[in-house]
Design a protein around this motif. Structure first.
Motif, PDB file in Angstrom:
ATOM      1  N   PHE A  83      10.171   9.915   0.018  1.00 52.24           N
ATOM      2  CA  PHE A  83      10.867  11.124   0.380  1.00 52.24           C
ATOM      3  C   PHE A  83      10.086  12.328   0.655  1.00 52.24           C
ATOM      4  N   LEU A  84      10.393  13.110   1.297  1.00 56.86           N
ATOM      5  CA  LEU A  84       9.795  14.624   1.495  1.00 56.86           C
ATOM      6  C   LEU A  84       9.918  15.301   0.331  1.00 56.86           C
ATOM      7  N   ALA A  85       8.951  15.597  -0.429  1.00 56.84           N
ATOM      8  CA  ALA A  85       8.918  16.527  -1.640  1.00 56.84           C
ATOM      9  C   ALA A  85       8.907  18.005  -1.491  1.00 56.84           C
ATOM     10  N   GLY A  86       7.975  18.408  -0.522  1.00 60.06           N
ATOM     11  CA  GLY A  86       7.711  19.588  -0.241  1.00 60.06           C
ATOM     12  C   GLY A  86       6.907  19.950   0.913  1.00 60.06           C
ATOM     13  N   PHE A  87       6.776  21.252   1.272  1.00 59.10           N
ATOM     14  CA  PHE A  87       5.821  21.221   2.443  1.00 59.10           C
ATOM     15  C   PHE A  87       5.176  22.768   2.290  1.00 59.10           C
ATOM     16  N   TRP A  88       3.932  22.863   3.118  1.00 53.96           N
ATOM     17  CA  TRP A  88       3.098  24.245   3.140  1.00 53.96           C
ATOM     18  C   TRP A  88       3.088  24.293   4.700  1.00 53.96           C
ATOM     19  N   ILE A  89       3.180  25.863   5.038  1.00 54.36           N
ATOM     20  CA  ILE A  89       2.374  25.728   6.449  1.00 54.36           C
ATOM     21  C   ILE A  89       1.511  26.832   5.777  1.00 54.36           C
ATOM     22  N   VAL A  90       0.269  26.501   6.469  1.00 54.12           N
ATOM     23  CA  VAL A  90      -1.213  27.181   6.364  1.00 54.12           C
ATOM     24  C   VAL A  90      -1.530  27.716   7.563  1.00 54.12           C
ATOM     25  N   ASP A  91      -2.360  28.867   7.555  1.00 57.63           N
ATOM     26  CA  ASP A  91      -3.089  29.423   8.805  1.00 57.63           C
ATOM     27  C   ASP A  91      -4.602  29.484   8.236  1.00 57.63           C
ATOM     28  N   CYS A  92      -5.285  28.528   8.765  1.00 56.32           N
ATOM     29  CA  CYS A  92      -6.797  28.416   8.763  1.00 56.32           C
ATOM     30  C   CYS A  92      -7.721  28.073   9.925  1.00 56.32           C
ATOM     31  N   GLU A  93      -8.831  28.445   9.519  1.00 57.51           N
ATOM     32  CA  GLU A  93      -9.866  28.297  10.685  1.00 57.51           C
ATOM     33  C   GLU A  93      -9.932  27.173  11.174  1.00 57.51           C
ATOM     34  N   THR A  94      -9.949  26.020  10.479  1.00 55.58           N
ATOM     35  CA  THR A  94     -10.332  24.763  11.162  1.00 55.58           C
ATOM     36  C   THR A  94      -9.501  23.545  10.658  1.00 55.58           C
ATOM     37  N   PRO A  95      -9.508  22.622  11.241  1.00 57.31           N
ATOM     38  CA  PRO A  95      -8.557  21.042  10.866  1.00 57.31           C
ATOM     39  C   PRO A  95      -9.479  20.720   9.474  1.00 57.31           C
ATOM     40  N   GLN A  96     -10.738  21.060   9.127  1.00 59.38           N
ATOM     41  CA  GLN A  96     -11.383  20.523   8.074  1.00 59.38           C
ATOM     42  C   GLN A  96     -10.912  21.354   6.918  1.00 59.38           C
ATOM     43  N   ARG A  97     -10.456  22.728   7.122  1.00 62.89           N
ATOM     44  CA  ARG A  97     -10.167  23.569   6.205  1.00 62.89           C
ATOM     45  C   ARG A  97      -8.713  22.960   5.660  1.00 62.89           C
ATOM     46  N   ALA A  98      -7.930  22.930   6.710  1.00 62.83           N
ATOM     47  CA  ALA A  98      -6.621  22.234   6.213  1.00 62.83           C
ATOM     48  C   ALA A  98      -6.607  20.979   5.501  1.00 62.83           C
ATOM     49  N   ALA A  99      -7.751  20.148   5.857  1.00 60.19           N
ATOM     50  CA  ALA A  99      -7.941  18.985   5.221  1.00 60.19           C
ATOM     51  C   ALA A  99      -8.192  19.047   3.813  1.00 60.19           C
ATOM     52  N   GLU A 100      -9.118  20.267   3.385  1.00 56.98           N
ATOM     53  CA  GLU A 100      -9.547  20.444   2.069  1.00 56.98           C
ATOM     54  C   GLU A 100      -8.555  20.984   1.159  1.00 56.98           C
ATOM     55  N   ILE A 101      -7.493  21.864   1.931  1.00 55.07           N
ATOM     56  CA  ILE A 101      -6.605  22.291   1.173  1.00 55.07           C
ATOM     57  C   ILE A 101      -5.418  20.952   0.717  1.00 55.07           C
ATOM     58  N   ALA A 102      -5.364  20.076   1.723  1.00 52.09           N
ATOM     59  CA  ALA A 102      -4.421  19.248   1.600  1.00 52.09           C
ATOM     60  C   ALA A 102      -5.024  18.018   0.318  1.00 52.09           C
TER      61      ALA A 102
END
Length: 133
Positions: A83-102
């Motif tokens: 089940f989906l427990a939660g979500f974030w929407i982030v605004d970042c410069e690169t897909p790599q940064r999104a992966a770091e946050i994840a």
């Protein structure tokens, strides 16, 4: 670029006990960690939105019925394994940064305060049709 990070709990692939078996202290540590994640994302200017979601016992499936009227089916279903427990929407410069946050979110503490290393899906949020269309 905005990215949606989806936190799922899966009974099938989890290497930790079900959340409903955690002690109150373990659950509080997990929630506190999520608050720290949000505060860091706000401080870094990357936070757009984030929410925890109710469990599968509160989820509903909705389809359009006759004349578009909603037809609601209650869950959970016996075959439901995640089940989906939660979500974030982030605004970042690169897909790599999104992966770091994840990856950081994946380390949320669970039983014994050990990192859960749960999978976090990363989806670009589209602002329009892809350029190649």
């Amino acid at each position: 670029m905005k990215y949606m990070l989806l936190m799922q709990f899966s009974a099938a692939g989890a290497e930790f006990p079900s959340v409903d078996t955690w002690t109150p202290e373990e659950f509080r540590a997990h929630i506190d960690f999520m608050g720290e994640v949000n505060a860091k994302l706000v401080a870094d200017g990357e936070f757009v939105q984030g929410e925890g979601l109710g469990g599968p016992q509160q989820a509903r499936i909705v389809r359009a019925g006759a004349n578009g009227a909603p037809v609601v089916t209650e869950g959970p279903f016996a075959e439901t394994k995640e089940f989906l427990a939660g979500f974030w929407i982030v605004d970042c410069e690169t897909p790599q940064r999104a992966a770091e946050i994840a990856a950081f979110i994946s380390t949320a503490p669970g039983p014994g305060r050990r990192p859960l290393n749960m999978p976090i899906e990363v989806h670009p949020v589209m602002s329009g049709p892809p350029q190649e269309m």
